[in-house]
Design a protein around this motif. Structure first.
Motif, PDB file in Angstrom:
ATOM      1  N   GLU A 131      12.153 -33.409  32.808  1.00 41.09           N
ATOM      2  CA  GLU A 131      11.286 -33.790  33.639  1.00 41.09           C
ATOM      3  C   GLU A 131      11.293 -33.860  35.115  1.00 41.09           C
ATOM      4  OE1 GLU A 131      11.184 -34.595  30.286  1.00 41.09           O
ATOM      5  OE2 GLU A 131       9.133 -32.952  29.613  1.00 41.09           O
ATOM      6  N   GLY A 147      12.412 -29.161  36.474  1.00 43.36           N
ATOM      7  CA  GLY A 147      11.518 -30.296  35.546  1.00 43.36           C
ATOM      8  C   GLY A 147      11.474 -29.188  34.036  1.00 43.36           C
ATOM      9  N   SER A 148      11.570 -28.110  34.418  1.00 43.43           N
ATOM     10  CA  SER A 148      11.613 -26.960  33.851  1.00 43.43           C
ATOM     11  C   SER A 148      12.900 -26.622  32.681  1.00 43.43           C
ATOM     12  CB  SER A 148      11.077 -25.732  33.657  1.00 43.43           C
ATOM     13  OG  SER A 148      10.705 -24.546  32.216  1.00 43.43           O
TER      14      SER A 148
END
Length: 235
Positions: A217, A187-188
């Motif tokens: 995300e 999610g990053s």
């Protein structure tokens, strides 16, 4: 005490150390033969702990004047017997081996990354990618199954010809080989990878929207290759 007496004591100490070293070397070679030969990369967690114990055992007895040669031999024999007994016990009761030596863990199953398995083995995506590259795999899309072995290595079963999915491509010009970059991990956004690709977060946002993904995300993992495009897996 005379100088001659001091010299004799020193000589005796050196001889004792030399004899202990020879006995330790012979003892470790015999123990290795009895327990079976393994490459360093094949050592399990139990083998590693055993090696540390042996190094401490030999190191602490060689230079200690109060420890005699018989003590060293006794310690080596007892440790060898204990290790052999454990090996035989594991063979007799196989289910205990997963506690003593561990079991392989599937990190990728049928092309799907098992993030829980990664966390269970304290692996991040950078480490997983490095282990795959050691198997000449540079893209997650190439992997059907990946097993994290008990010695810390990874075994990979590839997809069937992931670069040539269509028939008739054997005679077509070869595609330019591009190094895939991990652009999203758990999610990053990996901005360093975007920089290497010459892209920015706005480009990534538009790319995800084209795939029906509103927020990055939601993505567990995503990689981009200029030759193969986007590959991703949602959480």
């Amino acid at each position: 005490m005379t100088d001659l007496g001091v010299m004799m004591m020193e000589f005796t100490l050196y001889v004792s150390i030399a004899v202990k070293l020879v006995v330790a070397l012979v003892g470790l070679l015999i123990m290795t033969r009895l327990l079976g030969k393994k490459e360093i990369s094949q050592l399990t967690a139990f083998d590693f702990v055993s090696s540390l114990m042996l190094s401490e055992l030999v190191g602490n007895t060689i230079y200690d004047e109060n420890v005699h040669l018989s003590h060293l031999v006794f310690a080596l024999v007892v440790w060898t017997l204990l290790a052999l007994a454990l090996e035989k016990f594991i063979w007799t009761v196989p289910w205990i081996s997963r506690y003593a030596t561990g079991t392989p863990d599937l990190l990728i199953r049928d092309g799907i990354i098992d993030f829980k398995a990664m966390k269970r083995n304290n692996l991040d995506f950078g480490q997983l990618s490095m282990l795959l590259r050691e198997n000449d795999v540079f893209s997650m899309r190439e992997v059907a199954y990946a097993l994290f072995e008990t010695n810390g290595s990874i075994s990979v079963l590839r997809q069937n010809d992931p670069a040539n999915l269509n028939n008739g491509e054997a005679n077509s010009p070869k595609k330019r080989v591009c190094l895939p970059e991990s652009i999203i991990e758990n999610g990053s956004i990996n901005e360093a990878a975007l920089g290497r690709l010459g892209r920015d977060p706005e480009w990534l946002k538009q790319l995800l929207q084209l795939s029906g993904i509103s927020h990055h995300e939601r993505v567990l993992f995503a990689e981009w290759s200029d030759s193969n495009g986007l590959f991703y897996q949602l959480k």
